[in-house]
Motif scaffolding. Sequence first.
Motif, PDB file in Angstrom:
ATOM      1  N   VAL A  94      -6.162 -24.940 -15.462  1.00  0.00           N
ATOM      2  CA  VAL A  94      -6.046 -23.551 -14.988  1.00  0.00           C
ATOM      3  C   VAL A  94      -4.679 -22.970 -15.353  1.00  0.00           C
ATOM      4  CG1 VAL A  94      -6.029 -22.057 -12.947  1.00  0.00           C
ATOM      5  CG2 VAL A  94      -7.733 -23.894 -13.138  1.00  0.00           C
ATOM      6  N   ASP A  95      -3.630 -23.747 -15.144  1.00  0.00           N
ATOM      7  CA  ASP A  95      -2.287 -23.272 -15.508  1.00  0.00           C
ATOM      8  C   ASP A  95      -2.242 -22.811 -16.966  1.00  0.00           C
ATOM      9  OD1 ASP A  95      -1.262 -23.791 -13.000  1.00  0.00           O
ATOM     10  OD2 ASP A  95      -0.317 -25.699 -13.549  1.00  0.00           O
ATOM     11  N   GLY A  96      -2.830 -23.594 -17.812  1.00  0.00           N
ATOM     12  CA  GLY A  96      -2.818 -23.268 -19.246  1.00  0.00           C
ATOM     13  C   GLY A  96      -3.469 -21.923 -19.519  1.00  0.00           C
ATOM     14  N   TRP A  97      -4.614 -21.714 -18.898  1.00  0.00           N
ATOM     15  CA  TRP A  97      -5.335 -20.473 -19.179  1.00  0.00           C
ATOM     16  C   TRP A  97      -4.706 -19.271 -18.488  1.00  0.00           C
ATOM     17  CZ3 TRP A  97      -7.985 -20.056 -23.299  1.00  0.00           C
ATOM     18  CH2 TRP A  97      -8.596 -21.199 -23.868  1.00  0.00           C
ATOM     19  N   VAL A  98      -4.093 -19.479 -17.337  1.00  0.00           N
ATOM     20  CA  VAL A  98      -3.371 -18.373 -16.699  1.00  0.00           C
ATOM     21  C   VAL A  98      -2.243 -17.914 -17.619  1.00  0.00           C
ATOM     22  CG1 VAL A  98      -1.812 -17.766 -14.800  1.00  0.00           C
ATOM     23  CG2 VAL A  98      -3.996 -18.884 -14.317  1.00  0.00           C
ATOM     24  N   GLU A  99      -1.488 -18.873 -18.126  1.00  0.00           N
ATOM     25  CA  GLU A  99      -0.421 -18.514 -19.071  1.00  0.00           C
ATOM     26  C   GLU A  99      -0.969 -17.758 -20.273  1.00  0.00           C
ATOM     27  OE1 GLU A  99       2.934 -18.515 -18.963  1.00  0.00           O
ATOM     28  OE2 GLU A  99       2.296 -18.946 -16.897  1.00  0.00           O
ATOM     29  N   PHE A 100      -2.108 -18.255 -20.774  1.00  0.00           N
ATOM     30  CA  PHE A 100      -2.717 -17.670 -21.967  1.00  0.00           C
ATOM     31  C   PHE A 100      -3.135 -16.220 -21.709  1.00  0.00           C
ATOM     32  CE2 PHE A 100      -6.466 -16.819 -24.608  1.00  0.00           C
ATOM     33  CZ  PHE A 100      -5.946 -17.048 -25.874  1.00  0.00           C
ATOM     34  N   PHE A 101      -3.839 -15.981 -20.587  1.00  0.00           N
ATOM     35  CA  PHE A 101      -4.387 -14.635 -20.347  1.00  0.00           C
ATOM     36  C   PHE A 101      -3.329 -13.649 -19.832  1.00  0.00           C
ATOM     37  CE2 PHE A 101      -8.502 -17.000 -20.236  1.00  0.00           C
ATOM     38  CZ  PHE A 101      -9.073 -16.343 -21.306  1.00  0.00           C
ATOM     39  N   LYS A 102      -2.248 -14.178 -19.258  1.00  0.00           N
ATOM     40  CA  LYS A 102      -1.123 -13.335 -18.876  1.00  0.00           C
ATOM     41  C   LYS A 102      -0.623 -12.509 -20.045  1.00  0.00           C
ATOM     42  CE  LYS A 102       1.655 -15.000 -15.151  1.00  0.00           C
ATOM     43  NZ  LYS A 102       2.946 -15.416 -14.649  1.00  0.00           N
ATOM     44  N   LYS A 103      -0.724 -13.097 -21.204  1.00  0.00           N
ATOM     45  CA  LYS A 103      -0.224 -12.403 -22.398  1.00  0.00           C
ATOM     46  C   LYS A 103      -1.241 -11.406 -22.949  1.00  0.00           C
ATOM     47  CE  LYS A 103       2.484 -16.505 -23.355  1.00  0.00           C
ATOM     48  NZ  LYS A 103       2.063 -17.902 -23.626  1.00  0.00           N
ATOM     49  N   GLN A 104      -2.381 -11.305 -22.290  1.00  0.00           N
ATOM     50  CA  GLN A 104      -3.423 -10.407 -22.802  1.00  0.00           C
ATOM     51  C   GLN A 104      -3.652  -9.215 -21.869  1.00  0.00           C
ATOM     52  OE1 GLN A 104      -6.947 -12.186 -24.233  1.00  0.00           O
ATOM     53  NE2 GLN A 104      -5.909 -13.923 -25.169  1.00  0.00           N
ATOM     54  N   THR A 105      -2.564  -8.704 -21.326  1.00  0.00           N
ATOM     55  CA  THR A 105      -2.708  -7.577 -20.402  1.00  0.00           C
ATOM     56  C   THR A 105      -2.370  -6.248 -21.061  1.00  0.00           C
ATOM     57  OG1 THR A 105      -0.465  -8.013 -19.688  1.00  0.00           O
ATOM     58  CG2 THR A 105      -2.216  -8.938 -18.342  1.00  0.00           C
ATOM     59  N   ASP A 106      -2.104  -6.281 -22.364  1.00  0.00           N
ATOM     60  CA  ASP A 106      -1.621  -5.076 -23.058  1.00  0.00           C
ATOM     61  C   ASP A 106      -2.608  -3.924 -22.995  1.00  0.00           C
ATOM     62  OD1 ASP A 106       0.134  -6.990 -23.692  1.00  0.00           O
ATOM     63  OD2 ASP A 106      -0.236  -6.975 -25.855  1.00  0.00           O
ATOM     64  N   THR A 107      -3.889  -4.247 -23.057  1.00  0.00           N
ATOM     65  CA  THR A 107      -4.876  -3.169 -23.066  1.00  0.00           C
ATOM     66  C   THR A 107      -5.038  -2.555 -21.678  1.00  0.00           C
ATOM     67  OG1 THR A 107      -6.608  -4.765 -22.645  1.00  0.00           O
ATOM     68  CG2 THR A 107      -6.176  -4.225 -24.944  1.00  0.00           C
ATOM     69  N   GLY A 108      -4.442  -3.177 -20.668  1.00  0.00           N
ATOM     70  CA  GLY A 108      -4.621  -2.672 -19.307  1.00  0.00           C
ATOM     71  C   GLY A 108      -3.489  -1.766 -18.864  1.00  0.00           C
ATOM     72  N   LYS A 109      -3.691  -1.165 -17.702  1.00  0.00           N
ATOM     73  CA  LYS A 109      -2.725  -0.204 -17.177  1.00  0.00           C
ATOM     74  C   LYS A 109      -2.754  -0.298 -15.657  1.00  0.00           C
ATOM     75  CE  LYS A 109      -2.066   4.680 -18.055  1.00  0.00           C
ATOM     76  NZ  LYS A 109      -2.266   5.002 -16.660  1.00  0.00           N
ATOM     77  N   VAL A 110      -1.574  -0.412 -15.061  1.00  0.00           N
ATOM     78  CA  VAL A 110      -1.489  -0.476 -13.611  1.00  0.00           C
ATOM     79  C   VAL A 110      -1.914   0.865 -13.004  1.00  0.00           C
ATOM     80  CG1 VAL A 110       0.207  -0.584 -11.744  1.00  0.00           C
ATOM     81  CG2 VAL A 110       0.247  -2.282 -13.564  1.00  0.00           C
ATOM     82  N   ALA A 111      -2.639   0.843 -11.897  1.00  0.00           N
ATOM     83  CA  ALA A 111      -3.033   2.084 -11.219  1.00  0.00           C
ATOM     84  C   ALA A 111      -1.795   2.872 -10.845  1.00  0.00           C
ATOM     85  CB  ALA A 111      -3.853   1.765  -9.968  1.00  0.00           C
ATOM     86  N   ASP A 112      -1.821   4.170 -11.051  1.00  0.00           N
ATOM     87  CA  ASP A 112      -0.598   4.936 -10.833  1.00  0.00           C
ATOM     88  C   ASP A 112      -0.795   6.133  -9.918  1.00  0.00           C
ATOM     89  OD1 ASP A 112      -2.123   6.470 -12.439  1.00  0.00           O
ATOM     90  OD2 ASP A 112      -0.696   6.566 -14.095  1.00  0.00           O
ATOM     91  N   TYR A 113      -1.909   6.170  -9.197  1.00  0.00           N
ATOM     92  CA  TYR A 113      -2.133   7.348  -8.363  1.00  0.00           C
ATOM     93  C   TYR A 113      -1.341   7.328  -7.056  1.00  0.00           C
ATOM     94  CZ  TYR A 113      -5.432   4.707  -5.491  1.00  0.00           C
ATOM     95  OH  TYR A 113      -6.000   3.788  -4.647  1.00  0.00           O
ATOM     96  N   ILE A 114      -0.837   6.154  -6.688  1.00  0.00           N
ATOM     97  CA  ILE A 114       0.105   6.116  -5.557  1.00  0.00           C
ATOM     98  C   ILE A 114       1.280   5.223  -5.947  1.00  0.00           C
ATOM     99  CG2 ILE A 114      -1.645   6.583  -3.778  1.00  0.00           C
ATOM    100  CD1 ILE A 114      -1.527   3.654  -2.976  1.00  0.00           C
ATOM    101  N   PRO A 115       2.469   5.507  -5.399  1.00  0.00           N
ATOM    102  CA  PRO A 115       3.695   4.818  -5.847  1.00  0.00           C
ATOM    103  C   PRO A 115       3.620   3.299  -5.717  1.00  0.00           C
ATOM    104  CG  PRO A 115       4.234   6.678  -4.399  1.00  0.00           C
ATOM    105  CD  PRO A 115       2.747   6.545  -4.391  1.00  0.00           C
ATOM    106  N   LYS A 116       3.114   2.805  -4.576  1.00  0.00           N
ATOM    107  CA  LYS A 116       3.138   1.367  -4.335  1.00  0.00           C
ATOM    108  C   LYS A 116       2.364   0.606  -5.407  1.00  0.00           C
ATOM    109  CE  LYS A 116       4.591  -1.835  -1.425  1.00  0.00           C
ATOM    110  NZ  LYS A 116       4.474  -1.756   0.021  1.00  0.00           N
ATOM    111  N   LEU A 117       1.237   1.143  -5.824  1.00  0.00           N
ATOM    112  CA  LEU A 117       0.447   0.457  -6.856  1.00  0.00           C
ATOM    113  C   LEU A 117       1.167   0.506  -8.202  1.00  0.00           C
ATOM    114  CD1 LEU A 117      -3.177   1.650  -5.991  1.00  0.00           C
ATOM    115  CD2 LEU A 117      -2.093  -0.528  -5.416  1.00  0.00           C
ATOM    116  N   GLU A 118       1.839   1.617  -8.443  1.00  0.00           N
ATOM    117  CA  GLU A 118       2.532   1.808  -9.709  1.00  0.00           C
ATOM    118  C   GLU A 118       3.668   0.801  -9.900  1.00  0.00           C
ATOM    119  OE1 GLU A 118       3.677   5.859  -9.995  1.00  0.00           O
ATOM    120  OE2 GLU A 118       3.788   5.838 -12.184  1.00  0.00           O
TER     121      GLU A 118
END
Lengths: 331, 331, 331, 331
Positions: D21-45
């Motif tokens: 699991v550690d291996g794959w968490v590290e692997f997929f951590k690097k694949q977040t580029d296509t995503g975007k943090v929710a920004d409609y409220i400050p805390k989530l942003e």
Amino acid sequence: MVQGHVNLNTEKTEQWIQEYVDGWVEFFKKQTDTGKVADYIPKLEEADPNSLGITIIGKKGTEIRSGDVEHEFSIQSISKVLSFITACMDRGIAYVLQRVDVEPTGEAFNSIMHLEVKGHQRPFNPLVNSGAITTSSLLSGNTSDEKLEPLFQLMEKIIGRRPEIDIDVYVSERDTSMRNRAIGYYLLEEGYLESDLGVTLETYFKQCSINVTTDDLARIGLVLSNDGIHPETEEIIIPRNIVRIAKSLMLTCGMYDASGKFASYVGIPAKSGVSGGILAVVPPRVRENELPFLSGCGIGVFGPALDKQGNSVAGIKLLRHIANSWDLSLF
Amino acid sequence: MVQGHVNLNTEKTEQWIQEYVDGWVEFFKKQTDTGKVADYIPKLEEADPNSLGITIIGKKGTEIRSGDVEHEFSIQSISKVLSFITACMDRGIAYVLQRVDVEPTGEAFNSIMHLEVKGHQRPFNPLVNSGAITTSSLLSGNTSDEKLEPLFQLMEKIIGRRPEIDIDVYVSERDTSMRNRAIGYYLLEEGYLESDLGVTLETYFKQCSINVTTDDLARIGLVLSNDGIHPETEEIIIPRNIVRIAKSLMLTCGMYDASGKFASYVGIPAKSGVSGGILAVVPPRVRENELPFLSGCGIGVFGPALDKQGNSVAGIKLLRHIANSWDLSLF
Amino acid sequence: MVQGHVNLNTEKTEQWIQEYVDGWVEFFKKQTDTGKVADYIPKLEEADPNSLGITIIGKKGTEIRSGDVEHEFSIQSISKVLSFITACMDRGIAYVLQRVDVEPTGEAFNSIMHLEVKGHQRPFNPLVNSGAITTSSLLSGNTSDEKLEPLFQLMEKIIGRRPEIDIDVYVSERDTSMRNRAIGYYLLEEGYLESDLGVTLETYFKQCSINVTTDDLARIGLVLSNDGIHPETEEIIIPRNIVRIAKSLMLTCGMYDASGKFASYVGIPAKSGVSGGILAVVPPRVRENELPFLSGCGIGVFGPALDKQGNSVAGIKLLRHIANSWDLSLF
Amino acid sequence: MVQGHVNLNTEKTEQWIQEYVDGWVEFFKKQTDTGKVADYIPKLEEADPNSLGITIIGKKGTEIRSGDVEHEFSIQSISKVLSFITACMDRGIAYVLQRVDVEPTGEAFNSIMHLEVKGHQRPFNPLVNSGAITTSSLLSGNTSDEKLEPLFQLMEKIIGRRPEIDIDVYVSERDTSMRNRAIGYYLLEEGYLESDLGVTLETYFKQCSINVTTDDLARIGLVLSNDGIHPETEEIIIPRNIVRIAKSLMLTCGMYDASGKFASYVGIPAKSGVSGGILAVVPPRVRENELPFLSGCGIGVFGPALDKQGNSVAGIKLLRHIANSWDLSLF
């Protein structure tokens, strides 16, 4: 179905028209059975479904009154026309039309779904609720009273007295209209509202609660017929290009989901309200016959029994009959 | 009953109008950049996007032609008006309107979804595709030629020659219009079609493929302006109550999703087609100024570069300019 | 890793299960009053609304048959599962899913409007008509027979005989299904179809007209339960990743507008058809109780009286009762 | 990609799983580029888009933690599952399902239009906003705190501490969520709300603002996996028939507009929230290989970078990979 050879300047002719209108008001009064008085708030529910009254005021001064013309009733959706006019006078046509389109819609007047289907587009037009609420938000001022002041002043110039809000109607509207609050929050999220939502809705509910008579509506109609110019003082009360768009909107969208049928069968700009009022405008026409009111007139109708589209059952029948008899259609 | 003191019969006035129109045709010809010629079939794609032509024929006989008026182009959606008229003449207004409503819609002209959302209700109006196909099905006759014969005869009475179908356009329409077939089968299932679907669509595609010129459109417009009466022979070609509904429909629904804006800014009944044609109708107006064509006229426009609503970019600009200069709006 | 101490191989247990199922089939047979046999084509209309039959075939070989299991009936929408499977086997999952999504929809199975609202997006899933017609177009081959050959071969491997098309049903479907033609032309215009529309629809109508029995459906269900492996020959008939998506689709979209309720109350992948058939799949489960069929089974049901969603009234009741008694739900 | 033959009871196996699991968490951590943090409220942003954490807790006690598992984040839409469960426990399943259906919808989670199109029908399911707000209104109590008390108690039983509301998140939600107010007023008008709208929305915004960790979500998932029974105390915390519907809803509607794809490619009940959390449930499965967690587990994921459907980009990839490696799909 008689027309012909009327000289509106003679007393005799006016008498003839008066008798003619009286006869048909009596006739259509008896045809309100298919209609139903609006019952979502108590004050509207109190109305007598068999009432029918009409005032016609011609450009040349002829005034015809027939039936139940003494009633005061809340202006309801007819106020959307006046609110649109004052918003345009206040902010400019271009500014308003960037926020509300002028296209007819096949959806119900209180629809939200068209906003969702179309995806981030302004409301269809100022005569559906979403567009009317947006328009109310555009009026200048920080309070509903400030926002409505120009509308009140405009009405006062036309009807000769400062209009009054029916507090009972206002309170009922404010406390029951959940759908309008839903629309309001939707518009707020989409970024169409230019003032606080609470103030905007207060403005909208207040403008709907202004009391009018058929005389008031006829006078308003006459000013619209006369390109925004007061027929007596000849003052320009509303700029002509704004009047033109207002009349166009009334013709294409003024009678809820029956606007197309009203345009086809009656053919004059009109706006109805759920209290049973109709504001109708007859622009001047060229006709070869000498029929009444060809130089233009304003018409106010009150008939609280509504058809399923929300228009006065007897009012529409009466307008259709008169418009066809006197050849008032634009088309 | 006053029409102003311009005497359109004098050569000098006509010359002035001619020069005025020529100037603006030249001006708007250069403003076609934002538009795009329809490209879904080869024949339409061939059109020169910078073309612009206009014919105006007044009730009193004045004829103004300017720009590219020699082109023949397919009538396309403008035929929907004529098809509606012949269906009403053939089957009666009541029969037709039981099958097609006359209400404007906020949906696209080729929408199916409004039929599904509304659930078993007739199409919104005869100027959207679903309503036009239904209307074509109502025409009498077992073949498309039989169905179109009254439309051909009507056109011949107006334009002075038997119209012809552009076979290339017809074949292309027939072979590419999948959406119209989808609409057709949907209507068939819902029970709105009164003739075989194949024959109905053939009729529809043929009527869209009739070749016209701006002169032809202007002559049609003049008859509609003149309440259905031929301006020279004074024959009643179309019953007045049908003409009236047709003009009302043109005003409320004639310019696709820009119908409301056209009504607001131009204010005359008009119908456009995807080939770049516009049929416009100016009913007689009362105005105090001495302006041309106040006794009514018909206008034909050709400008194949289309805006995103499907209307001629330069054609709309030209009509708006002229209508405002000469105060032609109904409102 | 085996569970349960019920030994399904003993005659005594099988007898007990048989009696249990017989009892409930008799019981639910009498509860078909609220249902109605499909009547849009003659052959379906002939069905006896009080019929109810079920076949259950377990992984370990247990076979239970009860009620009207001798009937042949057309497979109808259940074929959509098989068509999706053969399309994926033929073209690859990625290719198919680029053209049809796998999302459930709240719209009716024969909706067009979702295509219009969403705007140029592929059909929601292969189990609504728009997705099923698209899927049929993806099958290789120039004729409907060529396209269906892999589906026939797949079925033959599972049910042990070459399936046959009910010509009467096929002809009726072909000649009456106007909505499917509407959908087809819409898809054609949007560019989703990969073969000639006529051939595509012929394929679709033919696949819907294949005759099956409850035994056939149970055998198909068993192969799906068993991850695509033939329970006797142990041959991989369908790749496992395709079986998985098929079962997921059945669970989320298989029972028309009642899919969510079926998932909640029954909890197993299933697909129904308008002839009254249901194909259900019970994957192997871990349970601590000694219940039948925990190692997986396929179920075929026939009960032509349909509820208003189009699912077999008695079939659903029977499946729900059995699934809850034996704890078959996935959840 | 093969595993197999794991004995979860040995330390060695757990270590192997942890490393995997550690291996794959590290692997997929690097694949977040296509995503975007929710920004409609400050805390989530404020969230770090590259965060990724997972907790897996097995029925037999195995606990795996990897990546950013120390973060607290607001539970957001995941609370809809718990609110539905407590409403059913409080009012009974039948009562709740009369007011909210359990059908998936193809519309967006915050859609109003489906209510208008369907016309006076209850919301589609408790996991879209209209259904969740309706569900919150069904909770007993006169204040939001009274209404949420059972939900807090349920969570406390599972996660071992009383959950806390993130006040900043709550205030932001309350002050910005205009669409939810629009939905609320629409529901109020349609008569679906059983408590004051203000209290209902307060309840809804509060439940969305409860802080959780991946551990908390994993523990909740484990209870759902275990049919509502606490894995240690063996107390029945949630009745099994409610748990079953909850899991079914998660599978058919839990991952917004990607629910069908998640069911097809991952195949386990899950619910995501806009903060990047995912609650996933792995029911016990029969498999012939000896893979981890076949006796069931709960999974909590945190990965705040969202895809365009609103689901954690890396979280989905990680779950898909693990589910396929260990054969966790229900199908």
